[in-house]
Design a protein around this motif. Structure first.
Motif, PDB file in Angstrom:
ATOM      1  N   ASP A  22      -1.243  11.302  -2.229  1.00 28.94           N
ATOM      2  CA  ASP A  22      -1.479  10.839  -3.591  1.00 28.94           C
ATOM      3  C   ASP A  22      -0.971   9.416  -3.783  1.00 28.94           C
ATOM      4  O   ASP A  22      -1.651   8.570  -4.376  1.00 28.94           O
ATOM      5  CB  ASP A  22      -0.814  11.792  -4.585  1.00 28.94           C
ATOM      6  N   LYS A  23       0.220   9.106  -3.254  1.00 27.43           N
ATOM      7  CA  LYS A  23       0.767   7.743  -3.355  1.00 27.43           C
ATOM      8  C   LYS A  23      -0.116   6.751  -2.595  1.00 27.43           C
ATOM      9  O   LYS A  23      -0.346   5.637  -3.054  1.00 27.43           O
ATOM     10  CB  LYS A  23       2.200   7.682  -2.818  1.00 27.43           C
ATOM     11  N   ILE A  24      -0.605   7.174  -1.443  1.00 26.64           N
ATOM     12  CA  ILE A  24      -1.505   6.308  -0.675  1.00 26.64           C
ATOM     13  C   ILE A  24      -2.792   6.067  -1.458  1.00 26.64           C
ATOM     14  O   ILE A  24      -3.302   4.942  -1.487  1.00 26.64           O
ATOM     15  CB  ILE A  24      -1.782   6.917   0.721  1.00 26.64           C
ATOM     16  N   CYS A  25      -3.313   7.108  -2.122  1.00 26.33           N
ATOM     17  CA  CYS A  25      -4.524   6.953  -2.940  1.00 26.33           C
ATOM     18  C   CYS A  25      -4.306   5.961  -4.084  1.00 26.33           C
ATOM     19  O   CYS A  25      -5.184   5.143  -4.376  1.00 26.33           O
ATOM     20  CB  CYS A  25      -4.961   8.305  -3.504  1.00 26.33           C
ATOM     21  N   ILE A  26      -3.150   6.040  -4.715  1.00 22.75           N
ATOM     22  CA  ILE A  26      -2.833   5.091  -5.797  1.00 22.75           C
ATOM     23  C   ILE A  26      -2.885   3.666  -5.260  1.00 22.75           C
ATOM     24  O   ILE A  26      -3.476   2.774  -5.880  1.00 22.75           O
ATOM     25  CB  ILE A  26      -1.462   5.416  -6.426  1.00 22.75           C
ATOM     26  N   ASN A  27      -2.284   3.459  -4.093  1.00 25.86           N
ATOM     27  CA  ASN A  27      -2.291   2.129  -3.481  1.00 25.86           C
ATOM     28  C   ASN A  27      -3.715   1.682  -3.166  1.00 25.86           C
ATOM     29  O   ASN A  27      -4.078   0.524  -3.420  1.00 25.86           O
ATOM     30  CB  ASN A  27      -1.425   2.129  -2.219  1.00 25.86           C
ATOM     31  N   ILE A  28      -4.529   2.585  -2.637  1.00 23.78           N
ATOM     32  CA  ILE A  28      -5.934   2.255  -2.329  1.00 23.78           C
ATOM     33  C   ILE A  28      -6.669   1.874  -3.602  1.00 23.78           C
ATOM     34  O   ILE A  28      -7.413   0.888  -3.644  1.00 23.78           O
ATOM     35  CB  ILE A  28      -6.636   3.435  -1.623  1.00 23.78           C
ATOM     36  N   HIS A 163       6.945   6.675   1.691  1.00 28.01           N
ATOM     37  CA  HIS A 163       6.058   6.726   0.515  1.00 28.01           C
ATOM     38  C   HIS A 163       6.658   7.370  -0.724  1.00 28.01           C
ATOM     39  O   HIS A 163       6.140   7.147  -1.817  1.00 28.01           O
ATOM     40  CB  HIS A 163       4.771   7.476   0.885  1.00 28.01           C
ATOM     41  N   LEU A 164       7.724   8.147  -0.584  1.00 30.92           N
ATOM     42  CA  LEU A 164       8.213   8.886  -1.758  1.00 30.92           C
ATOM     43  C   LEU A 164       9.646   8.576  -2.133  1.00 30.92           C
ATOM     44  O   LEU A 164      10.156   9.154  -3.083  1.00 30.92           O
ATOM     45  CB  LEU A 164       8.060  10.392  -1.511  1.00 30.92           C
ATOM     46  N   LYS A 165      10.308   7.709  -1.431  1.00 23.70           N
ATOM     47  CA  LYS A 165      11.706   7.408  -1.797  1.00 23.70           C
ATOM     48  C   LYS A 165      11.886   5.978  -2.190  1.00 23.70           C
ATOM     49  O   LYS A 165      11.116   5.152  -2.040  1.00 23.70           O
ATOM     50  CB  LYS A 165      12.633   7.753  -0.635  1.00 23.70           C
TER      51      LYS A 165
END
Length: 165
Positions: A22-28, A163-165
């Motif tokens: 999900d964090k990677i998708c936000i960045n994309i 990605h999460l910290k």
């Protein structure tokens, strides 16, 4: 270990990967590009090998009927391949398919952890649980190989720290 708890623990690992994805998708979505292709490659391998082959293999072959999540993973993998071949618009396709995968697995995990697994844990005999546990171990060895499960957990720890910290 009990087989139902094993599946629940595996779900926790899957939920962690979904947060990372999900964090990677936000960045994309914000940049239009994949900033860490190697991390996405690792996650896709995790979904294909651990989730689809190992975890789902346990569920499909030993506990209950198959999920229909494989098609979404294949679409993610195709979009990732297209992106790697130079099609930058494929990043958005990947994020769209990844979001569908996130929603599907979150719903699937919630249903299993809160409905199906408690029923199984309460109704399966101890003998059947022991048989399932042995079958789970066999599937892990046959489907992904000795030590691969542990490798995935180490990879998840690394991706979580990035990605999460």
């Amino acid at each position: 270990m009990k087989p139902i708890q094993d599946l629940i623990m595996e779900h926790e690992a899957v939920k962690l990967t979904l947060k990372i994805l999900d964090k990677i998708c936000i960045n994309i979505e914000q940049t239009g590009k994949i900033s860490n292709p190697e991390h996405l490659d690792q996650l896709i391998e995790f979904f294909i090998v651990f989730v689809d082959k190992c975890h789902h293999g346990k569920e499909e072959e030993l506990l209950f009927p198959a999920l229909e999540a494989i098609g979404v993973v294949q679409k993610m993998n195709k979009a990732f391949s297209q992106y790697n071949e130079g099609d930058r618009a494929a990043a958005t396709k990947l994020a769209k398919n990844a979001r569908a995968y996130i929603a599907l697995l979150r719903q699937h995990i919630d249903k299993e952890n809160n409905v199906l697994f408690p029923i199984g844990d309460n109704r399966l005999s101890e003998e059947k649980k022991a048989e399932l546990w042995e079958g789970f171990e066999t599937i892990e060895k046959q489907k992904i190989g000795v030590g691969k499960h542990e490798e995935f957990h180490k990879m998840l720890e690394h991706l979580e720290s990035v990605h999460l910290k």
